[in-house]
Every structure is written in C-alpha cells, then in structure tokens.
Design a protein around this motif. Sequence first.
Motif, mmCIF file in Angstrom:
data_model
loop_
_atom_site.group_PDB
_atom_site.id
_atom_site.type_symbol
_atom_site.label_atom_id
_atom_site.label_comp_id
_atom_site.label_asym_id
_atom_site.label_seq_id
_atom_site.Cartn_x
_atom_site.Cartn_y
_atom_site.Cartn_z
ATOM 1 N N ALA A 152 11.239 16.850 77.767
ATOM 2 C CA ALA A 152 11.559 15.755 78.394
ATOM 3 C C ALA A 152 11.993 15.249 79.607
ATOM 4 C CB ALA A 152 10.178 14.731 77.975
ATOM 5 N N LEU A 153 12.798 15.545 79.902
ATOM 6 C CA LEU A 153 14.135 15.270 80.523
ATOM 7 C C LEU A 153 13.988 16.698 82.165
ATOM 8 C CD1 LEU A 153 16.873 16.566 77.598
ATOM 9 C CD2 LEU A 153 16.182 14.427 79.220
ATOM 10 N N PRO A 154 14.748 15.291 82.565
ATOM 11 C CA PRO A 154 14.390 15.459 83.892
ATOM 12 C C PRO A 154 15.314 16.568 84.646
ATOM 13 C CG PRO A 154 15.300 13.426 84.416
ATOM 14 C CD PRO A 154 15.000 13.880 82.763
ATOM 15 N N VAL A 155 14.870 17.937 85.130
ATOM 16 C CA VAL A 155 15.878 19.305 85.387
ATOM 17 C C VAL A 155 16.337 19.460 86.757
ATOM 18 C CG1 VAL A 155 15.630 20.001 83.020
ATOM 19 C CG2 VAL A 155 14.470 20.972 84.610
ATOM 20 N N ARG A 156 15.191 18.845 86.920
ATOM 21 C CA ARG A 156 15.151 19.060 89.035
ATOM 22 C C ARG A 156 14.575 18.414 89.877
ATOM 23 N NH1 ARG A 156 12.321 21.348 93.155
ATOM 24 N NH2 ARG A 156 10.398 21.465 91.915
ATOM 25 N N TRP A 157 15.117 17.270 90.653
ATOM 26 C CA TRP A 157 14.503 16.257 91.688
ATOM 27 C C TRP A 157 14.849 16.987 93.166
ATOM 28 C CZ3 TRP A 157 17.618 11.329 92.598
ATOM 29 C CH2 TRP A 157 16.793 10.366 93.005
ATOM 30 N N THR A 158 13.698 16.210 93.851
ATOM 31 C CA THR A 158 13.829 16.546 95.350
ATOM 32 C C THR A 158 13.692 15.183 95.805
ATOM 33 O OG1 THR A 158 12.201 17.816 95.280
ATOM 34 C CG2 THR A 158 14.122 19.239 94.777
ATOM 35 N N ILE A 159 14.015 15.431 96.649
ATOM 36 C CA ILE A 159 13.412 14.136 98.025
ATOM 37 C C ILE A 159 13.783 14.317 99.168
ATOM 38 C CG2 ILE A 159 13.378 11.493 99.105
ATOM 39 C CD1 ILE A 159 16.324 11.490 96.497
ATOM 40 N N ASP A 160 11.897 14.087 100.045
ATOM 41 C CA ASP A 160 11.683 14.983 101.193
ATOM 42 C C ASP A 160 11.778 16.112 101.765
ATOM 43 O OD1 ASP A 160 9.785 12.876 102.552
ATOM 44 O OD2 ASP A 160 11.488 11.471 103.325
ATOM 45 N N GLY A 161 12.077 16.995 99.823
ATOM 46 C CA GLY A 161 12.474 18.555 100.443
ATOM 47 C C GLY A 161 14.613 18.340 101.090
ATOM 48 N N ARG A 162 14.622 17.223 101.436
ATOM 49 C CA ARG A 162 16.357 17.043 102.172
ATOM 50 C C ARG A 162 17.063 17.118 100.712
ATOM 51 N NH1 ARG A 162 17.531 12.833 105.944
ATOM 52 N NH2 ARG A 162 19.094 14.267 106.791
ATOM 53 N N TRP A 163 16.629 16.425 100.100
ATOM 54 C CA TRP A 163 17.924 16.154 98.547
ATOM 55 C C TRP A 163 17.480 16.877 97.468
ATOM 56 C CZ3 TRP A 163 22.318 15.402 96.581
ATOM 57 C CH2 TRP A 163 23.232 14.707 97.029
ATOM 58 N N GLU A 214 10.793 17.309 87.882
ATOM 59 C CA GLU A 214 10.720 18.739 87.251
ATOM 60 C C GLU A 214 10.723 18.372 85.824
ATOM 61 O OE1 GLU A 214 11.330 22.980 86.919
ATOM 62 O OE2 GLU A 214 11.559 23.018 88.597
ATOM 63 N N LEU A 215 9.783 18.458 84.969
ATOM 64 C CA LEU A 215 9.998 18.024 83.931
ATOM 65 C C LEU A 215 10.399 19.566 82.761
ATOM 66 C CD1 LEU A 215 8.549 14.416 82.739
ATOM 67 C CD2 LEU A 215 10.526 15.356 83.930
ATOM 68 N N ASN A 216 11.298 19.588 81.672
ATOM 69 C CA ASN A 216 11.583 20.797 80.545
ATOM 70 C C ASN A 216 10.291 19.644 79.325
ATOM 71 O OD1 ASN A 216 13.298 19.017 79.231
ATOM 72 N ND2 ASN A 216 15.444 20.053 79.956
ATOM 73 N N ALA A 217 11.010 21.240 78.219
ATOM 74 C CA ALA A 217 9.662 21.260 77.260
ATOM 75 C C ALA A 217 10.509 19.646 76.304
ATOM 76 C CB ALA A 217 10.183 22.334 76.091
#
Length: 284
Positions: A212-223, A207-210
């Motif tokens: 263009a910085l990543p504010v959320r990162w998910t992996i396989d629904g586990r991390w 997920e990138l904010n306005a």
Amino acid sequence: MMTRRSFFLLGLVLLTALSGCGPKGMPIVPDSDAAARWQAFKERSARPASYDVLSGSLRFGPVNDTRRVTYLLWSAATAGPDVQDHQGPAGLDDAERNPGFSDDERTIRLEVNAGVGANVAKAVFENGQMLLVLPRDEKAYAGAETPDTLRRLLGLPLPMRMNRLNDFLAGRYLSALDVPAPERYLTGGDGNIIYSYRSHGRSCELELNADALPVRWTIDGRWSLNLAYDDKGLPRRLDGKMDSDGSEMRMVLLVKERLPSGSVPESGMELEVPANFAVYSLDQ
C-alpha cells in the motif's frame, strides 16, 4: 455477403471507439481487493509523521542537461511570526501572504550546495510564501510560492508545493498528494493497483504496491513520478519526468540520510537577509 461483413466490421469499429471513450478501469466496490488496499494506504498515511532532518542530492533540468546539487531539508511546527517577520532589510514588505493558501502546519527550511561546502541557496517556506537567499549573487527573493515562481528560480516546476513535498518525505502520503477518493482502478500484471481520480480538473493516477505504498503518480499525463522506499517504508528516491512546452524535464531526488529533528537548533529555522543584499519581490 460483403454487406454483412461490412456491417460486422463497422460494429467492431464503433465498439472500439465507444470503449476508448469510456472511463478506464473498474469501479471500486466495498470488500474488493482495491478497496482494502486503498484503506491500508489511508491507514499508513495516518501514522505519525517522521519529520527528520533530510540530506541527499537533487538532479534537475532538461533531460539531457540536468544539474546536480546537494541539499539539507528540515522543518518545525509553524508558530509565531511568519516569513515576512524574518525579512531583515526593507524591501520584503511587498511579499504578502498568498490568500489562496490556508496556514501551513510546518515551516520548512532548505539549504542547497554545489560542490564541497559551496552554499548556493537558502530558503524558508511558510503559509504559501517563500524567502530565497542566494549568497553568491548577494540577492534575495520573496513572495508567493507558485509553480511558476519555482520554475523561474529552479528551472523546474515541482509537482507539489514544498510543504506537501516535506509531508510526503515524512510519510504523510495521502494528504501530501492531495488525493480524493479514487473513481476507478486497474490491476497491473505485477499485482500493483492503479487508481484513477480527478483533482482540480486534472486527470491523475496513483499506483500502489502490495504494501500500500505509492510507487507511481501521474498528473494529466504531463508529470510522471516514480517512487522508491527504504526498509522503514519512507521515501528514498523520487524520479520524475515532465513534458514542459514540448521539452522533457527530469528530476531525481535522493534521500541519503535521515537525522532526528532535534539535530538542528530552533534558531536554525530563521533566515536573515544581509543588509547589503538586493531584495526582489516575486509578486511583481
């Protein structure tokens, strides 16, 4: 009448099922807002990295039983001998380079403290290998740096290798997160854009904010990793949760201070193992 209603309801059920099975989000097309923001993210990630000397705190462990330590993290361009050449006593010869990793660009040093001035761990990471020294226990461990190894030693499997964590903290977001070209996207109500992609067989979202910085990162629904930044657009907080065999794990990493890379002398990259320490291979 009942038959017509039954067919109508059946159609709704089938439509819902089919939409649930299909890919989420919209495909990314040129000249769209999603394409423009992704390009801005790539350009931001390509800026010169800020490999500072970082200090802060780390809290990790089961969500209801986390431990807090402080850390000092720094790095230097990888050159010359690798981790095995810093080994000191015999016993680390069994720690062979992990053939699954290419050469890292940087060698990373880590110091971990608990309490005031109480050093509990020293580590060096290079070329897929790690050397960990535990002064209190008079023990050292050497071998391949893997999620399983880090989990055994730290009690928490990190979502990325140390060299990529170091790159991320320095502002090299795209390469650190190992993100290929995204497949689809969704736009959140807050204006953030959520990109979905697959990496090494895993379903991921970024997920990138306005800005263009990543504010959320998910992996396989586990991390799931939430990210916050300072006024220079560099990470100041990484807040992660992970489902591990039915148990929820927590990690909160805070960057409290950044000092110039020259704050640590070149000799500070070296890590010697005292001759009286017991040495164990992580590869056995």
